[in-house]
Each structure stands twice: as structure tokens, then as C-alpha cells.
Design a protein around this motif. Structure first.
Motif, PDB file in Angstrom:
ATOM      1  N   PHE A 156      -1.528   1.410 -13.895  1.00  0.00           N
ATOM      2  CA  PHE A 156      -0.386   1.680 -13.832  1.00  0.00           C
ATOM      3  C   PHE A 156       0.410   3.062 -14.036  1.00  0.00           C
ATOM      4  O   PHE A 156       1.180   3.550 -13.582  1.00  0.00           O
ATOM      5  N   ALA A 157      -0.559   3.900 -15.098  1.00  0.00           N
ATOM      6  CA  ALA A 157      -0.267   5.355 -15.199  1.00  0.00           C
ATOM      7  C   ALA A 157      -0.683   6.072 -14.127  1.00  0.00           C
ATOM      8  O   ALA A 157       0.395   6.789 -13.537  1.00  0.00           O
ATOM      9  N   GLY A 158      -1.500   5.723 -13.081  1.00  0.00           N
ATOM     10  CA  GLY A 158      -1.830   6.201 -11.900  1.00  0.00           C
ATOM     11  C   GLY A 158      -0.831   6.043 -10.929  1.00  0.00           C
ATOM     12  O   GLY A 158      -0.383   7.053 -10.245  1.00  0.00           O
ATOM     13  N   LEU A 159      -0.310   4.954 -11.016  1.00  0.00           N
ATOM     14  CA  LEU A 159       1.002   4.501 -10.079  1.00  0.00           C
ATOM     15  C   LEU A 159       2.172   5.329 -10.569  1.00  0.00           C
ATOM     16  O   LEU A 159       2.901   5.906  -9.546  1.00  0.00           O
ATOM     17  N   ARG A 160       2.352   5.360 -11.567  1.00  0.00           N
ATOM     18  CA  ARG A 160       3.405   6.086 -11.999  1.00  0.00           C
ATOM     19  C   ARG A 160       3.303   7.849 -11.983  1.00  0.00           C
ATOM     20  O   ARG A 160       4.253   8.543 -11.400  1.00  0.00           O
ATOM     21  N   ASP A 161       2.119   8.416 -12.091  1.00  0.00           N
ATOM     22  CA  ASP A 161       1.847   9.766 -11.829  1.00  0.00           C
ATOM     23  C   ASP A 161       2.103   9.815 -10.274  1.00  0.00           C
ATOM     24  O   ASP A 161       2.830  10.980  -9.695  1.00  0.00           O
ATOM     25  N   TRP A 162       1.592   8.928  -9.339  1.00  0.00           N
ATOM     26  CA  TRP A 162       1.920   8.969  -7.964  1.00  0.00           C
ATOM     27  C   TRP A 162       3.496   9.183  -7.296  1.00  0.00           C
ATOM     28  O   TRP A 162       3.865   9.982  -6.727  1.00  0.00           O
ATOM     29  N   GLN A 163       4.178   8.191  -8.429  1.00  0.00           N
ATOM     30  CA  GLN A 163       5.439   8.185  -7.917  1.00  0.00           C
ATOM     31  C   GLN A 163       6.067   9.406  -8.323  1.00  0.00           C
ATOM     32  O   GLN A 163       7.023   9.867  -7.648  1.00  0.00           O
ATOM     33  N   ALA A 164       5.644  10.134  -9.342  1.00  0.00           N
ATOM     34  CA  ALA A 164       6.190  11.498  -9.633  1.00  0.00           C
ATOM     35  C   ALA A 164       5.779  12.694  -8.717  1.00  0.00           C
ATOM     36  O   ALA A 164       6.779  13.439  -8.880  1.00  0.00           O
ATOM     37  N   TRP A 165       4.725  12.365  -8.067  1.00  0.00           N
ATOM     38  CA  TRP A 165       4.511  13.776  -7.105  1.00  0.00           C
ATOM     39  C   TRP A 165       4.153  13.226  -5.940  1.00  0.00           C
ATOM     40  O   TRP A 165       3.965  14.208  -5.030  1.00  0.00           O
ATOM     41  N   ARG A 166       4.664  12.038  -5.339  1.00  0.00           N
ATOM     42  CA  ARG A 166       4.218  11.644  -4.006  1.00  0.00           C
ATOM     43  C   ARG A 166       5.112  12.589  -2.932  1.00  0.00           C
ATOM     44  O   ARG A 166       4.653  12.830  -1.729  1.00  0.00           O
ATOM     45  N   ARG A 167       6.354  13.031  -3.232  1.00  0.00           N
ATOM     46  CA  ARG A 167       7.406  13.674  -2.234  1.00  0.00           C
ATOM     47  C   ARG A 167       6.622  15.021  -2.147  1.00  0.00           C
ATOM     48  O   ARG A 167       7.070  15.753  -1.099  1.00  0.00           O
ATOM     49  N   THR A 168       5.569  15.378  -2.886  1.00  0.00           N
ATOM     50  CA  THR A 168       4.893  16.768  -2.497  1.00  0.00           C
ATOM     51  C   THR A 168       3.809  16.740  -1.497  1.00  0.00           C
ATOM     52  O   THR A 168       3.225  17.670  -1.031  1.00  0.00           O
ATOM     53  N   ASP A 169       3.436  15.312  -1.234  1.00  0.00           N
ATOM     54  CA  ASP A 169       2.545  15.126  -0.256  1.00  0.00           C
ATOM     55  C   ASP A 169       2.911  15.175   1.103  1.00  0.00           C
ATOM     56  O   ASP A 169       4.051  15.080   1.546  1.00  0.00           O
ATOM     57  N   PRO A 170       1.992  15.558   2.095  1.00  0.00           N
ATOM     58  CA  PRO A 170       2.513  15.696   3.476  1.00  0.00           C
ATOM     59  C   PRO A 170       3.221  14.290   4.037  1.00  0.00           C
ATOM     60  O   PRO A 170       2.792  13.104   3.316  1.00  0.00           O
ATOM     61  N   PRO A 171       4.077  14.375   4.846  1.00  0.00           N
ATOM     62  CA  PRO A 171       4.786  12.978   5.166  1.00  0.00           C
ATOM     63  C   PRO A 171       3.917  12.064   5.718  1.00  0.00           C
ATOM     64  O   PRO A 171       3.873  10.668   5.427  1.00  0.00           O
ATOM     65  N   GLU A 172       2.853  12.319   6.451  1.00  0.00           N
ATOM     66  CA  GLU A 172       1.993  11.206   7.063  1.00  0.00           C
ATOM     67  C   GLU A 172       1.332  10.563   5.734  1.00  0.00           C
ATOM     68  O   GLU A 172       0.937   9.428   6.030  1.00  0.00           O
ATOM     69  N   TRP A 173       0.789  11.160   4.876  1.00  0.00           N
ATOM     70  CA  TRP A 173       0.258  10.762   3.609  1.00  0.00           C
ATOM     71  C   TRP A 173       1.285   9.782   2.697  1.00  0.00           C
ATOM     72  O   TRP A 173       1.006   8.735   2.346  1.00  0.00           O
ATOM     73  N   GLN A 174       2.492  10.465   2.747  1.00  0.00           N
ATOM     74  CA  GLN A 174       3.607   9.602   2.074  1.00  0.00           C
ATOM     75  C   GLN A 174       3.968   8.182   2.860  1.00  0.00           C
ATOM     76  O   GLN A 174       4.021   7.393   2.179  1.00  0.00           O
ATOM     77  N   ASP A 175       3.764   8.212   3.920  1.00  0.00           N
ATOM     78  CA  ASP A 175       4.147   7.012   4.961  1.00  0.00           C
ATOM     79  C   ASP A 175       3.186   5.885   4.904  1.00  0.00           C
ATOM     80  O   ASP A 175       2.995   4.972   4.981  1.00  0.00           O
ATOM     81  N   ALA A 176       1.815   6.689   4.829  1.00  0.00           N
ATOM     82  CA  ALA A 176       0.480   5.774   4.807  1.00  0.00           C
ATOM     83  C   ALA A 176       0.456   4.956   3.500  1.00  0.00           C
ATOM     84  O   ALA A 176      -0.026   3.970   3.447  1.00  0.00           O
ATOM     85  N   ALA A 177       0.973   5.664   2.496  1.00  0.00           N
ATOM     86  CA  ALA A 177       0.819   4.918   1.166  1.00  0.00           C
ATOM     87  C   ALA A 177       1.665   3.669   0.923  1.00  0.00           C
ATOM     88  O   ALA A 177       2.695   3.632   1.947  1.00  0.00           O
ATOM     89  N   ASN A 178       1.252   2.660   0.237  1.00  0.00           N
ATOM     90  CA  ASN A 178       2.432   1.297   0.402  1.00  0.00           C
ATOM     91  C   ASN A 178       1.974   0.467  -1.082  1.00  0.00           C
ATOM     92  O   ASN A 178       0.879   0.709  -1.587  1.00  0.00           O
ATOM     93  N   TRP A 179       2.881  -0.462  -1.336  1.00  0.00           N
ATOM     94  CA  TRP A 179       2.449  -1.436  -2.004  1.00  0.00           C
ATOM     95  C   TRP A 179       2.901  -2.811  -1.553  1.00  0.00           C
ATOM     96  O   TRP A 179       4.054  -2.735  -0.776  1.00  0.00           O
ATOM     97  N   VAL A 180       2.358  -3.989  -1.819  1.00  0.00           N
ATOM     98  CA  VAL A 180       3.036  -5.059  -1.466  1.00  0.00           C
ATOM     99  C   VAL A 180       3.102  -6.105  -2.702  1.00  0.00           C
ATOM    100  O   VAL A 180       2.520  -5.785  -3.666  1.00  0.00           O
ATOM    101  N   GLN A 181       4.216  -6.930  -2.406  1.00  0.00           N
ATOM    102  CA  GLN A 181       4.375  -7.789  -3.768  1.00  0.00           C
ATOM    103  C   GLN A 181       4.856  -8.995  -3.521  1.00  0.00           C
ATOM    104  O   GLN A 181       5.604  -9.234  -2.078  1.00  0.00           O
ATOM    105  N   ASN A 182       4.625 -10.370  -3.526  1.00  0.00           N
ATOM    106  CA  ASN A 182       4.856 -11.578  -3.174  1.00  0.00           C
ATOM    107  C   ASN A 182       4.551 -12.692  -4.163  1.00  0.00           C
ATOM    108  O   ASN A 182       3.737 -12.523  -5.021  1.00  0.00           O
TER     109      ASN A 182
END
Length: 191
Positions: free
Chosen positions: A111-137
Motif C-alpha cells: 500500500f505504501a508503494g501504491l501511495r507513492d505512485w499516486q503521489a508521483w504518477r503525473r510526472t511519468d510520460p502519459p503512455e506509462w500513466q495510461d498503461a497503469a491500472n488497478w481493478v476492484q470487484n
């Protein structure tokens, strides 16, 4: 390195791994393949002496080993890459408590890794931002269906395990966090 699953069944080995610095050391070694305590200290933001001590503790329980080719502070370490399992239903007492502590530490790290990614994800190139995902069901499954789903998730998550060896990583590959679970959403009831 043996690819067979290692079942953690002793409280001392479970406690040895359930330490935040040791978990970060193992993760750093999986990323690098081999590294000295000094290199690992730089990677995880701890002192070299602290990393050396924790590496010796991990080695004592067979989670890392010396890679050979160095002495003292220049001694390289490598992970002992094997799938690990713990948390069986027949655990009790000290083993159950140590197993639950390891599970809690593992989940917190993810969860710390996910929180870290959420904090800096907008600094990644758009194609990497769009490729990342999570699912819930939420689904309704039988016991056999739950077992089948978890087996399929493990197969998907382990699909690229050969890339733990840096020599097997294709150009442009990045370290990707993959964490999945399929667990009951409420305690068991006869209803």
C-alpha cells in the motif's frame, strides 16, 4: 537457486522477514540482482552498518546469500529467489502471530508503494500513466472457484518472474508493482 515454493513455518524465520528494513533490502536485491551493503544503503536510505546487520539476519534464515567475489564492505549479496508462502490455517500461537505480522508488514509495504505512485504518477510520460491500472470487484464464488481464481492470479503475477535476473530484462522494462488478492469480504456464516 531453487524455484520450488518455500513454506515459512517457524516463528523466527517469519519474524526475520517481517521487518520493514529487511523487506526493503530483499526488494532492492531483487531489483539489482546483486549489491553490497554500501550500495543497498544508498538505495534504501539506511546506514551501511544497519544494512550489513540486517543482511546477516536475512542470510541466517536463507532469504539472501553472499554472491562471492568481495570482502568486508565490498561483499556482494544476492536474493535467494524462491516463491514464499505462509499463513496456513493450521498455524497457532507464536507461529500464527509471526505469520500475521509478516502479512501485515507485506500489505503495508504494498500500500505504501501504491501511495507513492499516486503521489508521483503525473510526472511519468502519459503512455506509462495510461498503461497503469488497478481493478476492484466483489463477486460471489464457491470455495473451488476462489481457489481457481487465486491460482490464475498467481500465474498472471508470476508470468515474468524470469526477469528478476537483470540479464533477462528487455530494454525499456521498468520495475512494476503487482499485488493481487481474492479473499472473502465478510466472516463465514452458515446463512
Amino acid at each position: 537457486m531453487d524455484g520450488s515454493e518455500r513454506k515459512l513455518r517457524e516463528a523466527p524465520e517469519l519474524r526475520a522477514l517481517a521487518h520493514p528494513v529487511r523487506m526493503r533490502l530483499c526488494q532492492a536485491l531483487y531489483e539489482r540482482g546483486t549489491a553490497t551493503a554500501t550500495e543497498l544503503a544508498e538505495m534504501i536510505g539506511e546506514s551501511q552498518a544497519n544494512c550489513s546487520w540486517h543482511l546477516r539476519q536475512l542470510a541466517k534464515y536463507g532469504f539472501v546469500e553472499e554472491a562471492g567475489g568481495g570482502k568486508g564492505r565490498n561483499r556482494p549479496w544476492r536474493p535467494v529467489a524462491r516463491p514464499l508462502s505462509w499463513g496456513d490455517s493450521d498455524e497457532s500461537g507464536e507461529v500464527a502471530a509471526a505469520s500475521d505480522a509478516l502479512s501485515a508488514q507485506f500489505v503495508e509495504q504494498e500500500f505504501a508503494g501504491l501511495r507513492d505512485w499516486q503521489a508521483w504518477r503525473r510526472t511519468d510520460p502519459p503512455e506509462w500513466q495510461d498503461a497503469a491500472n488497478w481493478v476492484q470487484n466483489i463477486d460471489w464464488l464457491t470455495l473451488d472457484e476462489l481457489k481457481e481464481l487465486n491460482k490464475a492470479l498467481a500465474a498472471i503475477v508470476g508470468r515474468h518472474k524470469d526477469r528478476r535476473d537483470p540479464a533477462n530484462r528487455p530494454p525499456g522494462a521498468r520495475r512494476i508493482r503487482i499485488f493481487a488478492w481474492a479473499v472473502p469480504a465478510a466472516p463465514y456464516s452458515e446463512d
